[in-house]
Design a protein around this motif. Structure first.
Motif, PDB file in Angstrom:
ATOM      1  N   GLY A 312       0.833  -1.238  -0.298  1.00  0.00           N
ATOM      2  CA  GLY A 312       0.165  -0.021  -0.267  1.00  0.00           C
ATOM      3  C   GLY A 312       0.821   1.108   0.271  1.00  0.00           C
ATOM      4  N   VAL A 313       0.985   1.898   0.641  1.00  0.00           N
ATOM      5  CA  VAL A 313       1.762   3.529   0.707  1.00  0.00           C
ATOM      6  C   VAL A 313       0.973   4.071   1.938  1.00  0.00           C
ATOM      7  N   THR A 314       2.695   5.414   2.157  1.00  0.00           N
ATOM      8  CA  THR A 314       2.789   5.374   3.473  1.00  0.00           C
ATOM      9  C   THR A 314       2.743   6.472   3.230  1.00  0.00           C
ATOM     10  N   LEU A 315       1.390   7.221   3.731  1.00  0.00           N
ATOM     11  CA  LEU A 315       1.494   8.590   4.215  1.00  0.00           C
ATOM     12  C   LEU A 315       2.298   9.348   4.844  1.00  0.00           C
ATOM     13  N   ASP A 316       2.489  10.742   5.577  1.00  0.00           N
ATOM     14  CA  ASP A 316       3.046  11.858   6.108  1.00  0.00           C
ATOM     15  C   ASP A 316       2.444  11.919   6.933  1.00  0.00           C
ATOM     16  N   PRO A 317       2.781  12.254   8.895  1.00  0.00           N
ATOM     17  CA  PRO A 317       1.627  12.006   9.436  1.00  0.00           C
ATOM     18  C   PRO A 317       0.651  12.983   9.663  1.00  0.00           C
ATOM     19  N   ALA A 318       1.263  14.201   8.717  1.00  0.00           N
ATOM     20  CA  ALA A 318       0.777  16.037   8.643  1.00  0.00           C
ATOM     21  C   ALA A 318      -0.555  15.486   7.853  1.00  0.00           C
ATOM     22  N   THR A 319       0.016  15.196   6.835  1.00  0.00           N
ATOM     23  CA  THR A 319      -1.808  14.818   5.650  1.00  0.00           C
ATOM     24  C   THR A 319      -2.552  13.546   6.550  1.00  0.00           C
ATOM     25  N   ALA A 320      -1.818  12.722   6.966  1.00  0.00           N
ATOM     26  CA  ALA A 320      -2.897  12.071   7.315  1.00  0.00           C
ATOM     27  C   ALA A 320      -4.597  12.398   8.313  1.00  0.00           C
TER      28      ALA A 320
END
Length: 336
Positions: A312-320
Protein backbone atom coordinates in the motif's frame (compact mmCIF):
# COMPACT_ATOMS: atom_id res chain seq x y z
CA UNK A 1 0.27 26.16 6.44
CA UNK A 2 -2.08 23.30 5.58
CA UNK A 3 -5.10 23.27 3.26
CA UNK A 4 -7.79 20.71 2.54
CA UNK A 5 -10.56 20.43 -0.06
CA UNK A 6 -13.88 19.35 1.40
CA UNK A 7 -17.61 19.47 0.72
CA UNK A 8 -19.22 22.88 1.17
CA UNK A 9 -21.80 23.25 3.93
CA UNK A 10 -24.42 25.94 4.66
CA UNK A 11 -21.99 27.41 7.20
CA UNK A 12 -19.67 28.33 4.29
CA UNK A 13 -22.23 30.64 2.64
CA UNK A 14 -20.79 33.94 3.87
CA UNK A 15 -17.23 33.04 2.91
CA UNK A 16 -18.30 31.92 -0.58
CA UNK A 17 -20.39 35.08 -0.99
CA UNK A 18 -17.42 37.26 -0.07
CA UNK A 19 -15.29 35.47 -2.67
CA UNK A 20 -18.01 35.79 -5.31
CA UNK A 21 -17.87 39.57 -4.89
CA UNK A 22 -14.19 39.44 -5.88
CA UNK A 23 -14.70 37.66 -9.23
CA UNK A 24 -15.20 40.83 -11.29
CA UNK A 25 -18.23 39.53 -13.21
CA UNK A 26 -18.61 37.08 -16.07
CA UNK A 27 -18.59 34.18 -13.59
CA UNK A 28 -21.99 32.54 -14.11
CA UNK A 29 -21.38 29.63 -11.73
CA UNK A 30 -20.39 31.94 -8.88
CA UNK A 31 -22.75 34.95 -8.92
CA UNK A 32 -22.35 37.63 -6.28
CA UNK A 33 -25.90 37.02 -5.10
CA UNK A 34 -26.40 35.62 -1.62
CA UNK A 35 -29.79 33.99 -2.30
CA UNK A 36 -28.53 32.26 -5.44
CA UNK A 37 -25.42 30.96 -3.66
CA UNK A 38 -27.54 29.76 -0.76
CA UNK A 39 -29.63 27.77 -3.24
CA UNK A 40 -26.50 26.28 -4.81
CA UNK A 41 -25.09 25.20 -1.47
CA UNK A 42 -28.41 23.67 -0.42
CA UNK A 43 -28.68 21.80 -3.72
CA UNK A 44 -25.12 20.58 -3.29
CA UNK A 45 -25.85 19.45 0.27
CA UNK A 46 -28.84 17.44 -0.99
CA UNK A 47 -26.72 15.86 -3.74
CA UNK A 48 -24.01 14.88 -1.24
CA UNK A 49 -26.74 13.20 0.81
CA UNK A 50 -28.08 11.10 -2.09
CA UNK A 51 -26.69 7.58 -1.86
CA UNK A 52 -27.79 6.20 -5.24
CA UNK A 53 -25.01 6.04 -7.80
CA UNK A 54 -27.01 6.56 -10.99
CA UNK A 55 -26.30 9.53 -13.26
CA UNK A 56 -28.66 12.48 -12.75
CA UNK A 57 -28.63 16.27 -12.72
CA UNK A 58 -26.48 17.10 -9.69
CA UNK A 59 -24.25 19.89 -8.40
CA UNK A 60 -21.36 19.43 -5.98
CA UNK A 61 -19.70 22.46 -4.38
CA UNK A 62 -16.26 22.05 -2.80
CA UNK A 63 -14.27 24.54 -0.73
CA UNK A 64 -10.60 25.05 0.09
CA UNK A 65 -10.11 25.41 3.86
CA UNK A 66 -7.06 26.59 5.74
CA UNK A 67 -6.99 23.92 8.44
CA UNK A 68 -4.99 26.11 10.81
CA UNK A 69 -7.36 29.10 10.75
CA UNK A 70 -10.60 27.52 9.52
CA UNK A 71 -10.85 30.19 6.78
CA UNK A 72 -12.36 29.34 3.40
CA UNK A 73 -9.94 30.49 0.71
CA UNK A 74 -11.30 28.99 -2.49
CA UNK A 75 -14.15 27.07 -4.07
CA UNK A 76 -14.97 24.94 -7.11
CA UNK A 77 -17.93 23.05 -8.52
CA UNK A 78 -18.86 19.90 -10.42
CA UNK A 79 -22.04 19.52 -12.45
CA UNK A 80 -22.82 15.93 -13.36
CA UNK A 81 -25.18 16.42 -16.33
CA UNK A 82 -25.67 19.85 -17.89
CA UNK A 83 -28.65 20.85 -20.00
CA UNK A 84 -31.33 18.97 -18.07
CA UNK A 85 -33.36 21.82 -16.59
CA UNK A 86 -32.57 24.30 -19.38
CA UNK A 87 -30.85 23.74 -22.75
CA UNK A 88 -27.07 24.07 -22.65
CA UNK A 89 -26.26 26.47 -25.49
CA UNK A 90 -22.91 26.95 -27.20
CA UNK A 91 -21.71 28.47 -30.42
CA UNK A 92 -19.91 25.99 -32.69
CA UNK A 93 -17.33 27.49 -35.03
CA UNK A 94 -17.24 25.78 -38.44
CA UNK A 95 -16.12 26.53 -41.98
CA UNK A 96 -18.32 26.78 -45.10
CA UNK A 97 -16.49 26.38 -48.41
CA UNK A 98 -18.10 27.72 -51.60
CA UNK A 99 -16.71 27.77 -55.14
CA UNK A 100 -17.64 30.00 -58.03
CA UNK A 101 -16.74 28.54 -61.43
CA UNK A 102 -17.47 31.85 -63.15
CA UNK A 103 -15.04 33.74 -60.93
CA UNK A 104 -12.64 30.87 -60.63
CA UNK A 105 -12.42 31.45 -56.93
CA UNK A 106 -13.06 29.46 -53.76
CA UNK A 107 -14.37 31.20 -50.65
CA UNK A 108 -14.11 29.83 -47.12
CA UNK A 109 -16.26 31.48 -44.49
CA UNK A 110 -16.18 30.85 -40.74
CA UNK A 111 -19.64 30.45 -39.26
CA UNK A 112 -21.00 30.42 -35.70
CA UNK A 113 -23.97 28.09 -35.20
CA UNK A 114 -26.09 27.94 -32.04
CA UNK A 115 -26.01 24.32 -30.81
CA UNK A 116 -26.79 22.12 -27.83
CA UNK A 117 -24.14 19.50 -28.75
CA UNK A 118 -22.69 19.38 -25.24
CA UNK A 119 -25.99 18.69 -23.49
CA UNK A 120 -25.69 15.78 -21.07
CA UNK A 121 -21.98 16.30 -20.43
CA UNK A 122 -20.50 16.77 -16.98
CA UNK A 123 -18.86 20.09 -16.21
CA UNK A 124 -16.06 21.31 -13.97
CA UNK A 125 -16.40 24.98 -13.16
CA UNK A 126 -16.96 27.62 -10.54
CA UNK A 127 -13.28 27.62 -9.56
CA UNK A 128 -12.16 30.67 -7.63
CA UNK A 129 -9.10 31.10 -5.43
CA UNK A 130 -8.79 34.06 -3.09
CA UNK A 131 -6.30 36.57 -4.55
CA UNK A 132 -4.13 36.35 -1.43
CA UNK A 133 -3.64 32.60 -1.88
CA UNK A 134 -2.53 32.43 -5.52
CA UNK A 135 0.77 30.75 -4.77
CA UNK A 136 1.97 27.36 -3.67
CA UNK A 137 -0.11 25.37 -6.16
CA UNK A 138 -3.45 25.88 -4.43
CA UNK A 139 -5.19 26.60 -7.73
CA UNK A 140 -3.94 23.28 -9.04
CA UNK A 141 -5.12 21.55 -5.87
CA UNK A 142 -8.60 23.01 -6.33
CA UNK A 143 -8.74 22.11 -10.01
CA UNK A 144 -7.37 18.58 -9.80
CA UNK A 145 -9.27 17.64 -6.64
CA UNK A 146 -12.39 17.61 -8.81
CA UNK A 147 -10.97 14.79 -10.92
CA UNK A 148 -10.15 12.72 -7.85
CA UNK A 149 -13.74 13.29 -6.70
CA UNK A 150 -14.99 12.08 -10.08
CA UNK A 151 -12.74 9.03 -9.86
CA UNK A 152 -14.21 8.15 -6.46
CA UNK A 153 -17.78 8.60 -7.78
CA UNK A 154 -17.36 7.70 -11.46
CA UNK A 155 -20.90 6.30 -11.96
CA UNK A 156 -22.40 9.71 -11.14
CA UNK A 157 -20.63 11.48 -14.03
CA UNK A 158 -21.09 11.43 -17.81
CA UNK A 159 -18.63 10.06 -20.37
CA UNK A 160 -17.80 13.55 -21.66
CA UNK A 161 -16.69 16.48 -19.53
CA UNK A 162 -16.38 20.17 -20.31
CA UNK A 163 -14.98 23.35 -18.81
CA UNK A 164 -15.98 26.86 -19.85
CA UNK A 165 -13.34 29.56 -19.63
CA UNK A 166 -14.26 33.21 -19.22
CA UNK A 167 -13.84 35.21 -22.38
CA UNK A 168 -12.28 38.64 -22.69
CA UNK A 169 -14.07 41.51 -20.96
CA UNK A 170 -12.84 45.07 -21.37
CA UNK A 171 -11.98 47.56 -18.61
CA UNK A 172 -15.55 48.85 -18.57
CA UNK A 173 -16.91 45.36 -17.86
CA UNK A 174 -18.31 44.93 -21.38
CA UNK A 175 -17.86 41.98 -23.71
CA UNK A 176 -16.96 42.85 -27.32
CA UNK A 177 -18.39 39.48 -28.41
CA UNK A 178 -21.71 40.09 -26.65
CA UNK A 179 -22.00 43.60 -28.03
CA UNK A 180 -21.44 42.35 -31.58
CA UNK A 181 -24.08 39.59 -31.57
CA UNK A 182 -26.51 38.90 -28.75
CA UNK A 183 -26.51 42.41 -27.30
CA UNK A 184 -28.30 43.61 -30.43
CA UNK A 185 -31.24 41.30 -29.73
CA UNK A 186 -31.58 41.38 -25.93
CA UNK A 187 -31.64 45.08 -25.13
CA UNK A 188 -29.35 44.61 -22.13
CA UNK A 189 -25.66 44.88 -21.38
CA UNK A 190 -23.35 41.89 -21.05
CA UNK A 191 -23.25 42.26 -17.27
CA UNK A 192 -27.06 42.45 -17.04
CA UNK A 193 -27.52 39.38 -19.23
CA UNK A 194 -24.82 37.39 -17.46
CA UNK A 195 -26.30 38.21 -14.07
CA UNK A 196 -29.82 37.36 -15.22
CA UNK A 197 -28.58 34.02 -16.58
CA UNK A 198 -26.80 33.19 -13.32
CA UNK A 199 -29.87 33.94 -11.23
CA UNK A 200 -32.76 32.83 -13.46
CA UNK A 201 -31.46 30.30 -15.98
CA UNK A 202 -31.12 30.64 -19.72
CA UNK A 203 -34.65 30.19 -21.07
CA UNK A 204 -34.52 33.83 -22.16
CA UNK A 205 -31.71 32.84 -24.52
CA UNK A 206 -33.96 30.29 -26.23
CA UNK A 207 -36.64 32.95 -26.52
CA UNK A 208 -34.52 35.75 -28.00
CA UNK A 209 -31.24 34.39 -29.38
CA UNK A 210 -30.99 34.46 -33.19
CA UNK A 211 -31.18 30.87 -34.46
CA UNK A 212 -29.57 31.42 -37.86
CA UNK A 213 -25.81 30.94 -38.33
CA UNK A 214 -23.67 34.04 -37.91
CA UNK A 215 -20.82 34.78 -40.34
CA UNK A 216 -17.69 35.65 -38.36
CA UNK A 217 -16.68 38.14 -41.06
CA UNK A 218 -19.73 40.24 -40.16
CA UNK A 219 -18.68 40.65 -36.53
CA UNK A 220 -16.86 43.73 -35.34
CA UNK A 221 -13.06 43.68 -35.38
CA UNK A 222 -13.00 43.62 -31.58
CA UNK A 223 -15.38 40.63 -31.44
CA UNK A 224 -13.35 38.62 -33.96
CA UNK A 225 -10.20 39.40 -32.00
CA UNK A 226 -11.55 37.86 -28.76
CA UNK A 227 -13.38 34.88 -30.31
CA UNK A 228 -12.26 31.66 -28.64
CA UNK A 229 -9.70 33.39 -26.42
CA UNK A 230 -9.72 33.16 -22.62
CA UNK A 231 -9.54 36.12 -20.29
CA UNK A 232 -6.01 36.97 -19.14
CA UNK A 233 -6.77 35.41 -15.76
CA UNK A 234 -7.93 32.22 -17.48
CA UNK A 235 -4.78 31.46 -19.48
CA UNK A 236 -3.19 29.43 -16.70
CA UNK A 237 -6.46 27.53 -16.25
CA UNK A 238 -6.50 26.75 -19.96
CA UNK A 239 -2.97 25.35 -19.76
CA UNK A 240 -3.95 23.18 -16.79
CA UNK A 241 -6.94 21.84 -18.72
CA UNK A 242 -4.75 21.08 -21.73
CA UNK A 243 -2.33 19.24 -19.46
CA UNK A 244 -5.26 17.13 -18.28
CA UNK A 245 -6.18 16.24 -21.87
CA UNK A 246 -8.89 18.80 -22.57
CA UNK A 247 -9.01 20.40 -26.02
CA UNK A 248 -10.76 23.39 -27.60
CA UNK A 249 -12.97 21.79 -30.25
CA UNK A 250 -14.40 25.05 -31.62
CA UNK A 251 -17.14 25.51 -29.02
CA UNK A 252 -17.39 29.00 -27.53
CA UNK A 253 -19.54 30.65 -24.90
CA UNK A 254 -22.55 32.49 -26.32
CA UNK A 255 -22.10 35.42 -23.92
CA UNK A 256 -18.42 36.36 -24.07
CA UNK A 257 -17.01 34.09 -26.79
CA UNK A 258 -14.63 32.36 -24.38
CA UNK A 259 -13.43 28.83 -25.24
CA UNK A 260 -15.23 25.71 -24.04
CA UNK A 261 -12.76 22.88 -23.43
CA UNK A 262 -13.88 19.25 -23.70
CA UNK A 263 -12.49 15.78 -22.98
CA UNK A 264 -13.58 12.18 -22.64
CA UNK A 265 -13.98 11.71 -18.91
CA UNK A 266 -11.99 8.49 -18.64
CA UNK A 267 -9.11 10.02 -20.60
CA UNK A 268 -8.59 12.99 -18.26
CA UNK A 269 -5.06 12.58 -16.87
CA UNK A 270 -5.96 12.91 -13.18
CA UNK A 271 -8.86 10.48 -13.58
CA UNK A 272 -7.12 7.88 -15.75
CA UNK A 273 -3.82 7.81 -13.86
CA UNK A 274 -4.93 8.19 -10.24
CA UNK A 275 -4.66 5.02 -8.15
CA UNK A 276 -6.59 3.59 -5.25
CA UNK A 277 -4.49 2.23 -2.40
CA UNK A 278 -4.67 1.23 1.23
CA UNK A 279 -2.70 3.20 3.78
CA UNK A 280 -0.01 0.76 4.91
CA UNK A 281 1.51 3.12 7.45
CA UNK A 282 2.71 6.60 8.30
CA UNK A 283 6.18 7.99 7.78
CA UNK A 284 8.27 10.85 6.47
CA UNK A 285 9.54 11.34 2.92
CA UNK A 286 7.99 10.40 -0.38
CA UNK A 287 6.67 12.09 -3.52
CA UNK A 288 4.48 15.18 -3.31
CA UNK A 289 1.04 14.07 -4.48
CA UNK A 290 -2.65 14.88 -4.38
CA UNK A 291 -4.33 12.49 -1.97
CA UNK A 292 -8.10 12.11 -1.55
CA UNK A 293 -10.37 9.97 0.56
CA UNK A 294 -14.00 9.61 1.56
CA UNK A 295 -17.31 9.39 -0.27
CA UNK A 296 -19.64 12.28 -0.95
CA UNK A 297 -19.88 14.65 2.05
CA UNK A 298 -16.89 12.91 3.66
CA UNK A 299 -14.62 13.70 0.70
CA UNK A 300 -11.32 15.34 1.57
CA UNK A 301 -8.31 16.09 -0.61
CA UNK A 302 -4.90 17.61 0.15
CA UNK A 303 -1.27 17.69 -0.90
CA UNK A 304 0.90 15.16 0.86
CA UNK A 305 4.00 12.99 0.71
CA UNK A 306 3.37 9.47 -0.59
CA UNK A 307 5.62 6.42 -0.67
CA UNK A 308 4.21 3.71 -2.95
CA UNK A 309 4.90 0.19 -1.69
CA UNK A 310 3.82 -3.39 -2.29
CA UNK A 311 1.52 -3.41 0.74
CA UNK A 312 0.00 0.00 0.00
CA UNK A 313 1.10 3.58 0.48
CA UNK A 314 2.85 5.35 3.32
CA UNK A 315 1.59 8.86 4.09
CA UNK A 316 3.28 11.59 6.05
CA UNK A 317 1.57 12.07 9.44
CA UNK A 318 0.48 15.66 8.72
CA UNK A 319 -1.40 14.63 5.58
CA UNK A 320 -2.99 11.67 7.34
CA UNK A 321 -4.17 14.06 10.05
CA UNK A 322 -5.66 16.54 7.54
CA UNK A 323 -7.42 13.73 5.66
CA UNK A 324 -8.47 12.01 8.89
CA UNK A 325 -7.13 8.64 7.74
CA UNK A 326 -4.93 6.01 9.32
CA UNK A 327 -3.47 2.58 8.64
CA UNK A 328 -5.95 0.41 6.77
CA UNK A 329 -7.98 3.26 5.25
CA UNK A 330 -8.33 3.69 1.48
CA UNK A 331 -7.10 6.72 -0.45
CA UNK A 332 -6.94 7.76 -4.10
CA UNK A 333 -3.75 9.53 -5.13
CA UNK A 334 -1.75 10.89 -8.03
CA UNK A 335 1.63 12.57 -8.21
CA UNK A 336 1.53 16.37 -8.32
Amino acid sequence: MSFVIRAATPDDLQAIYEMAKLTGGGFTNLPADRKSLEGKIQRSTDCFARKDDDLSDELFVLVLENTETGEIRGTCQLLTQVGQKWPFYSYRLSTLTQHSAELGRTFRAEILSLVTDLEGSSEVGGLFLHPNERAGGLGMLLARSRYLFIGLHRARFADRILAELRGIIDDAGDSPFWDSIAGRFFGMSFDEADTFNALNGNQFIADLMPKHPVYVAMLSDSARHVLGRPNVSGRAAMRMLENEGFAHENYVDIFDGGPTMTARTDQVHSIRNARNAQVAGLGDGGTTSLVATGRLADFRCAYGKVVDGEEGVTLDPATANVLRVGTGDMVRWIER
